[in-house]
Design a protein around this motif. Structure first.
Motif, short mmCIF file in Angstrom:
data_model
loop_
_atom_site.label_atom_id
_atom_site.label_comp_id
_atom_site.label_asym_id
_atom_site.label_seq_id
_atom_site.Cartn_x
_atom_site.Cartn_y
_atom_site.Cartn_z
N SER A 191 0.83 -1.21 0.00
CA SER A 191 0.00 0.00 0.00
C SER A 191 0.87 1.25 0.00
O SER A 191 0.54 2.25 -0.68
CB SER A 191 -0.93 0.00 1.22
OG SER A 191 -0.18 -0.01 2.43
N ALA A 192 2.00 1.21 0.73
CA ALA A 192 2.91 2.35 0.74
C ALA A 192 3.56 2.53 -0.63
O ALA A 192 3.81 3.66 -1.08
CB ALA A 192 3.98 2.16 1.81
N VAL A 193 3.84 1.43 -1.31
CA VAL A 193 4.41 1.49 -2.66
C VAL A 193 3.43 2.16 -3.62
O VAL A 193 3.81 3.05 -4.39
CB VAL A 193 4.78 0.08 -3.16
CG1 VAL A 193 5.11 0.11 -4.66
CG2 VAL A 193 5.97 -0.47 -2.38
N VAL A 194 2.17 1.76 -3.57
CA VAL A 194 1.15 2.35 -4.44
C VAL A 194 1.04 3.86 -4.19
O VAL A 194 1.01 4.66 -5.14
CB VAL A 194 -0.21 1.66 -4.24
CG1 VAL A 194 -1.31 2.42 -4.98
CG2 VAL A 194 -0.15 0.21 -4.71
N LYS A 195 0.99 4.25 -2.92
CA LYS A 195 0.89 5.67 -2.59
C LYS A 195 2.12 6.44 -3.09
O LYS A 195 2.01 7.55 -3.61
CB LYS A 195 0.74 5.84 -1.08
CG LYS A 195 -0.58 5.33 -0.52
CD LYS A 195 -0.63 5.45 0.99
CE LYS A 195 -1.92 4.86 1.55
NZ LYS A 195 -1.95 4.91 3.04
N GLY A 196 3.30 5.83 -2.91
CA GLY A 196 4.53 6.48 -3.35
C GLY A 196 4.58 6.67 -4.85
O GLY A 196 5.01 7.72 -5.35
N TYR A 230 4.54 -3.04 -10.18
CA TYR A 230 4.09 -1.69 -9.89
C TYR A 230 4.99 -0.98 -8.88
O TYR A 230 4.75 0.18 -8.53
CB TYR A 230 2.63 -1.67 -9.41
CG TYR A 230 2.32 -2.50 -8.18
CD1 TYR A 230 2.36 -1.93 -6.91
CD2 TYR A 230 1.94 -3.83 -8.30
CE1 TYR A 230 2.06 -2.68 -5.79
CE2 TYR A 230 1.64 -4.58 -7.19
CZ TYR A 230 1.70 -4.00 -5.93
OH TYR A 230 1.39 -4.76 -4.81
N GLY A 231 6.08 -1.64 -8.45
CA GLY A 231 7.08 -0.98 -7.64
C GLY A 231 8.19 -0.36 -8.47
O GLY A 231 9.14 0.20 -7.93
N ALA A 232 8.08 -0.44 -9.79
CA ALA A 232 9.14 0.05 -10.68
C ALA A 232 9.44 1.53 -10.44
O ALA A 232 10.60 1.95 -10.48
CB ALA A 232 8.75 -0.17 -12.14
N LEU A 233 8.41 2.33 -10.19
CA LEU A 233 8.60 3.76 -9.97
C LEU A 233 8.47 4.15 -8.51
O LEU A 233 8.20 5.31 -8.19
CB LEU A 233 7.59 4.57 -10.81
CG LEU A 233 7.78 4.51 -12.32
CD1 LEU A 233 6.76 5.41 -13.02
CD2 LEU A 233 9.19 4.90 -12.73
N TYR A 234 8.69 3.18 -7.62
CA TYR A 234 8.68 3.50 -6.20
C TYR A 234 10.03 4.09 -5.84
O TYR A 234 10.99 3.39 -5.57
CB TYR A 234 8.39 2.26 -5.35
CG TYR A 234 8.43 2.54 -3.86
CD1 TYR A 234 7.50 3.39 -3.26
CD2 TYR A 234 9.42 1.97 -3.06
CE1 TYR A 234 7.55 3.67 -1.91
CE2 TYR A 234 9.47 2.24 -1.70
CZ TYR A 234 8.54 3.09 -1.13
OH TYR A 234 8.59 3.36 0.22
N ASN A 235 10.10 5.42 -5.88
CA ASN A 235 11.33 6.15 -5.61
C ASN A 235 11.03 7.33 -4.70
O ASN A 235 9.88 7.76 -4.56
CB ASN A 235 11.94 6.70 -6.91
CG ASN A 235 12.30 5.63 -7.91
OD1 ASN A 235 12.93 4.64 -7.56
ND2 ASN A 235 11.90 5.82 -9.16
N HIS A 236 12.08 7.87 -4.12
CA HIS A 236 11.96 9.15 -3.44
C HIS A 236 11.58 10.19 -4.50
O HIS A 236 12.09 10.14 -5.63
CB HIS A 236 13.30 9.51 -2.79
CG HIS A 236 13.25 10.71 -1.90
ND1 HIS A 236 13.22 12.01 -2.40
CD2 HIS A 236 13.24 10.83 -0.55
CE1 HIS A 236 13.19 12.86 -1.40
NE2 HIS A 236 13.20 12.18 -0.26
N PRO A 237 10.69 11.15 -4.18
CA PRO A 237 10.28 12.14 -5.18
C PRO A 237 11.45 12.87 -5.83
O PRO A 237 11.41 13.18 -7.03
CB PRO A 237 9.41 13.11 -4.37
CG PRO A 237 8.84 12.26 -3.28
CD PRO A 237 9.94 11.29 -2.91
N LEU A 238 12.51 13.15 -5.06
CA LEU A 238 13.66 13.83 -5.64
C LEU A 238 14.36 12.94 -6.65
O LEU A 238 14.82 13.42 -7.70
CB LEU A 238 14.64 14.26 -4.54
CG LEU A 238 15.88 15.04 -5.01
CD1 LEU A 238 15.47 16.29 -5.78
CD2 LEU A 238 16.76 15.40 -3.82
#
Length: 260
Positions: free
Chosen positions: A53-58, A140-148
């Motif tokens: 769920s945190a990954v999806v939100k991120g 779907y975790g491919a783009l789970y990155n820090h916003p910066l």
């Protein structure tokens, strides 16, 4: 009625986002096929350091920020639909040239930024380590990155590839959709028979899986298309793909440098 027309700039921004979730959803369905997995479902649930769920939100946060920035960049650098259709005549040769240039630009940019985020302990600890909470990658975790990191790697890298290739906003729809599919595929955690990305690209889901493991964190930085910078600069880690006794596959390093 013309005011309701959907611009290429709009499509170039939001089509890759839709493609990301549709393609990820396909891999979620295929993830139940244990015989094609690079890690077991148990490992995916137990080894990862962040909830799904945190990954999806991120990812949704990053895509929102990227969409805003992309719209602004298209307004500054893009041409309208009429200009695109009159000044750039369609040609497969032109399309291929623009795609290749864009792929080389984004690969070069991402290799050096990605590698530096591993070298610099501050950047790794506070920014890049977020992505490596996924020890067992999934689609779907491919783009789970820090916003910066998303801004530096994906948004700026994408803008540079768009500008240097000279592609139109319409061509960008197809290129960034293709790049999105490739990125999702690299993180899907599956080794599927007949997958064209595995056939035509050495940089694939197994190659990137090596980088997500502890033994490979200093290797295989290249993404998302080629492996040339890893080979040129000595960060290429060969691996073998072996079948697990419990089903599926496992990547194993063939050799590790002496200082490891």
């Amino acid at each position: 009625m013309m005011g309701f027309a959907i611009s290429d700039e709009f499509l170039g921004t939001f089509v890759p986002i839709v493609v990301y979730w549709v393609y990820s959803g396909m891999y979620i369905c295929l993830g139940s096929l244990e015989r094609y997995r690079l890690h077991s479902k148990v490992d995916e649930d137990e080894k990862n350091l962040v909830t799904k769920s945190a990954v999806v939100k991120g990812v949704l946060l990053q895509q929102t920020l990227q969409a805003i920035i992309s719209v602004i960049l298209f307004k500054i650098t893009g041409s309208d639909d009429a200009d695109a259709s009159t000044t750039q005549q369609f040609s497969l040769l032109l399309l291929a040239r623009q795609f290749i240039i864009a792929m080389l630009v984004i690969d070069t940019w991402q290799y050096f930024i990605h590698r530096y985020m591993h070298i610099n302990k501050f950047l790794y600890k506070h920014i890049h380590s977020q992505h490596h909470r996924l020890i067992v990658p999934y689609s779907y975790g491919a783009l789970y990155n820090h916003p910066l990191e998303g801004l530096l790697l994906d948004t700026i890298g994408g803008a540079l590839s768009f500008l240097f290739s000279g592609m139109s906003p319409r061509t960008a729809i197809f290129f960034f959709s293709f790049a999105t599919i490739k990125t999702v595929d690299d993180h899907c955690g599956l080794w599927l028979p007949g997958n064209p990305f595995h056939i035509f690209f050495s940089n694939n889901s197994a190659y990137h899986d090596v980088h997500h493991q502890l033994y490979g964190s200093k290797y295989n930085f290249s993404q998302p298309f080629f492996v040339m910078w890893d080979r040129i600069l000595g960060t290429y880690l060969p691996y073998s793909l072996e079948k697990r006794a419990t089903g599926g596959f496992e990547t194993r390093p063939i050799k590790v440098s002496k200082d490891e």
